[in-house]
Design a protein around this motif. Structure first.
Motif, PDB file in Angstrom:
ATOM      1  N   ARG A 282       0.792  -1.068   0.011  1.00 53.63           N
ATOM      2  CA  ARG A 282       0.235   0.012   0.034  1.00 53.63           C
ATOM      3  C   ARG A 282       0.881   1.041   0.146  1.00 53.63           C
ATOM      4  NH1 ARG A 282      -3.258  -3.762  -0.608  1.00 53.63           N
ATOM      5  NH2 ARG A 282      -5.051  -3.960   0.326  1.00 53.63           N
ATOM      6  N   ALA A 283       0.499   2.148  -0.541  1.00 52.68           N
ATOM      7  CA  ALA A 283       1.084   3.687  -0.647  1.00 52.68           C
ATOM      8  C   ALA A 283       0.266   4.463  -0.200  1.00 52.68           C
ATOM      9  CB  ALA A 283       1.546   3.791  -2.045  1.00 52.68           C
ATOM     10  N   TYR A 284       0.748   5.553   0.570  1.00 47.53           N
ATOM     11  CA  TYR A 284      -0.278   6.465   1.367  1.00 47.53           C
ATOM     12  C   TYR A 284       0.140   8.033   1.079  1.00 47.53           C
ATOM     13  CZ  TYR A 284      -2.173   2.259   3.594  1.00 47.53           C
ATOM     14  OH  TYR A 284      -2.627   1.032   3.902  1.00 47.53           O
ATOM     15  N   ASN A 285      -0.370   8.791   0.662  1.00 41.27           N
ATOM     16  CA  ASN A 285      -0.030  10.300   0.634  1.00 41.27           C
ATOM     17  C   ASN A 285      -0.136  10.786   1.970  1.00 41.27           C
ATOM     18  OD1 ASN A 285       0.079  12.827   0.105  1.00 41.27           O
ATOM     19  ND2 ASN A 285      -0.958  12.971  -1.766  1.00 41.27           N
ATOM     20  N   ILE A 286       0.747  11.493   2.645  1.00 37.11           N
ATOM     21  CA  ILE A 286       1.053  11.940   3.951  1.00 37.11           C
ATOM     22  C   ILE A 286       1.323  13.413   3.839  1.00 37.11           C
ATOM     23  CG2 ILE A 286       1.429   9.773   4.913  1.00 37.11           C
ATOM     24  CD1 ILE A 286       4.318  10.380   5.059  1.00 37.11           C
ATOM     25  N   GLU A 287       1.000  13.947   2.684  1.00 37.79           N
ATOM     26  CA  GLU A 287       1.267  15.504   2.581  1.00 37.79           C
ATOM     27  C   GLU A 287       0.560  16.313   3.656  1.00 37.79           C
ATOM     28  OE1 GLU A 287       1.322  19.115  -0.774  1.00 37.79           O
ATOM     29  OE2 GLU A 287       0.804  17.017  -1.331  1.00 37.79           O
TER      30      GLU A 287
ATOM     31  N   ASP B 212      12.606   6.564  -0.355  1.00 34.71           N
ATOM     32  CA  ASP B 212      12.611   7.474  -1.228  1.00 34.71           C
ATOM     33  C   ASP B 212      11.495   8.246  -1.837  1.00 34.71           C
ATOM     34  OD1 ASP B 212      15.586   7.116  -1.128  1.00 34.71           O
ATOM     35  OD2 ASP B 212      15.588   5.330  -2.388  1.00 34.71           O
ATOM     36  N   SER B 213      10.217   7.396  -1.674  1.00 31.11           N
ATOM     37  CA  SER B 213       9.326   8.112  -2.241  1.00 31.11           C
ATOM     38  C   SER B 213       8.585   9.063  -1.552  1.00 31.11           C
ATOM     39  CB  SER B 213       8.015   6.860  -2.262  1.00 31.11           C
ATOM     40  OG  SER B 213       6.988   7.354  -2.792  1.00 31.11           O
ATOM     41  N   LYS B 214       7.836   9.853  -2.026  1.00 34.02           N
ATOM     42  CA  LYS B 214       7.064  10.875  -1.373  1.00 34.02           C
ATOM     43  C   LYS B 214       5.996  10.376  -0.504  1.00 34.02           C
ATOM     44  CE  LYS B 214       8.261  14.779  -4.373  1.00 34.02           C
ATOM     45  NZ  LYS B 214       7.834  15.909  -5.483  1.00 34.02           N
ATOM     46  N   GLU B 215       5.566   9.228  -0.839  1.00 37.96           N
ATOM     47  CA  GLU B 215       4.506   8.595  -0.095  1.00 37.96           C
ATOM     48  C   GLU B 215       4.953   7.606   0.851  1.00 37.96           C
ATOM     49  OE1 GLU B 215       0.851   8.038  -3.239  1.00 37.96           O
ATOM     50  OE2 GLU B 215       2.747   6.691  -3.745  1.00 37.96           O
ATOM     51  N   LEU B 216       4.148   7.330   1.690  1.00 36.87           N
ATOM     52  CA  LEU B 216       4.620   6.054   2.931  1.00 36.87           C
ATOM     53  C   LEU B 216       4.117   4.872   2.339  1.00 36.87           C
ATOM     54  CD1 LEU B 216       3.949   6.603   6.695  1.00 36.87           C
ATOM     55  CD2 LEU B 216       3.281   4.675   5.472  1.00 36.87           C
ATOM     56  N   THR B 217       4.929   3.906   2.316  1.00 41.47           N
ATOM     57  CA  THR B 217       4.838   2.753   1.611  1.00 41.47           C
ATOM     58  C   THR B 217       4.625   1.565   2.755  1.00 41.47           C
ATOM     59  OG1 THR B 217       6.958   2.335   1.200  1.00 41.47           O
ATOM     60  CG2 THR B 217       5.621   3.359  -0.250  1.00 41.47           C
ATOM     61  N   LEU B 218       3.844   0.528   2.774  1.00 47.84           N
ATOM     62  CA  LEU B 218       3.552  -0.690   3.393  1.00 47.84           C
ATOM     63  C   LEU B 218       3.712  -1.774   2.719  1.00 47.84           C
ATOM     64  CD1 LEU B 218       2.766  -0.850   6.659  1.00 47.84           C
ATOM     65  CD2 LEU B 218       0.655  -1.398   5.698  1.00 47.84           C
TER      66      LEU B 218
ATOM     67  N   GLN C   7      -6.443  14.498  10.583  1.00 51.94           N
ATOM     68  CA  GLN C   7      -4.925  14.349   9.957  1.00 51.94           C
ATOM     69  C   GLN C   7      -4.204  13.410  10.633  1.00 51.94           C
ATOM     70  OE1 GLN C   7      -4.088  19.010  10.615  1.00 51.94           O
ATOM     71  NE2 GLN C   7      -3.755  18.860   8.638  1.00 51.94           N
ATOM     72  N   GLU C   8      -4.653  12.409  11.280  1.00 48.04           N
ATOM     73  CA  GLU C   8      -3.916  11.234  11.591  1.00 48.04           C
ATOM     74  C   GLU C   8      -4.393   9.956  10.886  1.00 48.04           C
ATOM     75  OE1 GLU C   8      -3.547   8.502  15.525  1.00 48.04           O
ATOM     76  OE2 GLU C   8      -4.426  10.359  15.890  1.00 48.04           O
ATOM     77  N   LEU C   9      -3.375   9.413  10.146  1.00 49.73           N
ATOM     78  CA  LEU C   9      -3.550   8.325   9.342  1.00 49.73           C
ATOM     79  C   LEU C   9      -3.519   6.965  10.296  1.00 49.73           C
ATOM     80  CD1 LEU C   9      -4.097   6.663   6.813  1.00 49.73           C
ATOM     81  CD2 LEU C   9      -1.582   7.229   6.169  1.00 49.73           C
ATOM     82  N   GLU C  10      -4.542   6.201  10.515  1.00 50.91           N
ATOM     83  CA  GLU C  10      -4.439   4.845  11.110  1.00 50.91           C
ATOM     84  C   GLU C  10      -4.633   3.652  10.067  1.00 50.91           C
ATOM     85  OE1 GLU C  10      -7.434   5.190  13.975  1.00 50.91           O
ATOM     86  OE2 GLU C  10      -6.451   6.905  15.134  1.00 50.91           O
ATOM     87  N   VAL C  11      -3.703   2.746  10.289  1.00 50.46           N
ATOM     88  CA  VAL C  11      -3.783   1.596   9.423  1.00 50.46           C
ATOM     89  C   VAL C  11      -3.485   0.340  10.484  1.00 50.46           C
ATOM     90  CG1 VAL C  11      -2.297   0.337   7.713  1.00 50.46           C
ATOM     91  CG2 VAL C  11      -2.511   2.781   7.181  1.00 50.46           C
ATOM     92  N   ALA C  12      -4.429  -0.658  10.016  1.00 45.16           N
ATOM     93  CA  ALA C  12      -4.503  -1.736  10.738  1.00 45.16           C
ATOM     94  C   ALA C  12      -4.470  -3.145   9.806  1.00 45.16           C
ATOM     95  CB  ALA C  12      -5.766  -2.113  11.508  1.00 45.16           C
TER      96      ALA C  12
ATOM     97  N   SER D 103       5.670 -10.399   8.388  1.00 50.84           N
ATOM     98  CA  SER D 103       6.532  -9.371   8.251  1.00 50.84           C
ATOM     99  C   SER D 103       6.134  -8.041   7.509  1.00 50.84           C
ATOM    100  CB  SER D 103       7.924 -10.078   7.446  1.00 50.84           C
ATOM    101  OG  SER D 103       8.832  -8.883   7.359  1.00 50.84           O
ATOM    102  N   ILE D 104       6.524  -6.937   8.226  1.00 50.75           N
ATOM    103  CA  ILE D 104       5.740  -5.620   7.814  1.00 50.75           C
ATOM    104  C   ILE D 104       6.858  -4.724   7.514  1.00 50.75           C
ATOM    105  CG2 ILE D 104       4.113  -3.691   8.109  1.00 50.75           C
ATOM    106  CD1 ILE D 104       2.434  -5.702   9.689  1.00 50.75           C
ATOM    107  N   VAL D 105       7.061  -4.011   6.366  1.00 49.41           N
ATOM    108  CA  VAL D 105       8.068  -3.295   6.284  1.00 49.41           C
ATOM    109  C   VAL D 105       7.448  -1.764   5.984  1.00 49.41           C
ATOM    110  CG1 VAL D 105      10.297  -2.154   4.810  1.00 49.41           C
ATOM    111  CG2 VAL D 105       9.899  -4.823   5.551  1.00 49.41           C
ATOM    112  N   VAL D 106       7.655  -0.721   6.846  1.00 44.14           N
ATOM    113  CA  VAL D 106       7.074   0.322   6.700  1.00 44.14           C
ATOM    114  C   VAL D 106       8.272   1.397   6.019  1.00 44.14           C
ATOM    115  CG1 VAL D 106       6.017   2.695   7.617  1.00 44.14           C
ATOM    116  CG2 VAL D 106       5.460   0.095   8.443  1.00 44.14           C
ATOM    117  N   LYS D 107       8.003   1.998   4.987  1.00 44.62           N
ATOM    118  CA  LYS D 107       9.273   3.032   4.497  1.00 44.62           C
ATOM    119  C   LYS D 107       8.492   4.486   4.544  1.00 44.62           C
ATOM    120  CE  LYS D 107      12.007   0.094   1.795  1.00 44.62           C
ATOM    121  NZ  LYS D 107      12.773  -0.063   0.565  1.00 44.62           N
ATOM    122  N   VAL D 108       9.265   5.283   5.233  1.00 41.05           N
ATOM    123  CA  VAL D 108       8.777   6.394   5.598  1.00 41.05           C
ATOM    124  C   VAL D 108       9.393   7.744   4.569  1.00 41.05           C
ATOM    125  CG1 VAL D 108       8.303   8.342   7.536  1.00 41.05           C
ATOM    126  CG2 VAL D 108       8.268   6.001   7.798  1.00 41.05           C
TER     127      VAL D 108
END
Length: 307
Positions: free
Chosen positions: A27-32, A52-58, A75-80, A98-103
């Motif tokens: 998943r990719a999330y716009n967090i601007e 490296d992306s402008k989006e937060l990826t999961l 303005q709080e993004l909650e992911v489950a 296994s979960i990898v979050v890239k910020v």
């Protein structure tokens, strides 16, 4: 007849989870316009890294099918990340997630991770970080920002951190190496080791030892049934060091006053600069510098002056 029923039950409820498949979700999330991001999962090992992306990826890898739910509140993004529920849990497959979050590198706000039965690892980030887990270790490396870490039955490790850090665990050790900021930690049944702390230090444990080396300021150190060993610049005003059934060995350059260093059933050895502690009230188990209101209490007390 009973054998036939059992075979049918195993076929319906057991065999459907017997394949060694690997499931992947991204998943990719716009967090601007997002001020904070929180992730909630169970039975997962989680890594948080810069991206490296402008989006937060999961990125999720699992041996069971999963669902990802998203909500945005103020303005709080909650992911489950959710695993399927089974009617008969004793037939369900053991989950390996296994979960990898890239910020994004420019996201410097708040990040919160909540998990159970899994480890959490974060590195090379500049943000405020909150972690809650059980039955898992927490490792944070090269984090710039304030951190709040909570675990049970797991160790906490902090390396090269810049910012104030507080945390709590049980049945786990706490290891801190190079923190520029205040630290406040509490654990039980686990040793605390801290090295190179440029800030105020508050540490408390039970049934374990405390080892503190190269710290700027000590506010409070406390344990029971364990030793305390310290090599530090300053024991801050109103700072205390206490243990029971353990020895205290201190090498401290400056004692600011209103300090109490005490142990029951243990020895105290204080090494400090000449003139920093003047014992003008002395007995076998109590030594006091009245002018600075510093009290040492123990079964035996040794004062060593250095130039």
């Amino acid at each position: 007849m009973k054998k036939i029923i059992l075979i049918l039950m195993l076929t319906v409820f057991g065999f459907s989870y017997s394949n060694d498949k690997t499931y992947k979700l991204t998943r990719a999330y716009n967090i601007e316009d997002i001020n904070s991001f929180s992730l909630n999962s169970k039975n997962a090992n989680i890594k948080v890294l810069p991206g490296d992306s402008k989006e937060l990826t999961l990125s999720v890898t699992s041996n069971v099918k999963l669902e990802i739910e998203k909500q945005i509140h103020s303005q709080e993004l909650e992911v489950a990340v959710l695993a399927p529920r089974h009617i008969f849990s004793f037939f369900s497959k053991s989950e390996d997630i296994s979960i990898v979050v890239k910020v994004p590198k420019n996201f410097n706000k708040k990040l919160s991770i909540k998990s159970s039965n899994g480890s959490i690892n974060a590195s090379d980030l500049a943000l405020d970080f909150k972690v809650i887990t059980s039955n898992g270790n927490i490792d944070i490396i090269d984090i710039t920002g304030n951190s709040n870490l909570r675990s049970s039955n797991g160790d906490i490790t902090i390396i090269n951190n810049t910012g104030n850090v507080e945390g709590k665990t049980s049945n786990g050790s706490i290891n801190i190496d190079n923190n520029k900021g205040d630290i406040r930690f509490k654990t039980s049944n686990g040793n605390i080791t801290a090295f190179k702390i440029d800030g105020s230090v508050n540490l408390k444990t039970s049934n374990s030892s405390i080892l503190l080396t190269n710290a700027s300021f000590i506010a409070n150190l406390e344990t029971s049934n364990g030793n305390i060993t310290v090599n530090s610049d300053t024991l801050s005003k109103d700072g205390n060091i206490k243990t029971s059934n353990g020895d205290i060995e201190l090498s401290i350059d400056k004692l600011e006053g209103n300090n109490k260093i005490s142990t029951s059933n243990g020895l105290i050895t204080l090494t400090t600069k000449k003139g920093e502690f003047n014992s003008n009230s002395y007995s076998k188990e109590k030594v006091q510098d009245i002018s600075k209101n510093i009290i040492l209490e123990g079964r035996k007390i040794n004062i060593i002056n250095k130039n």
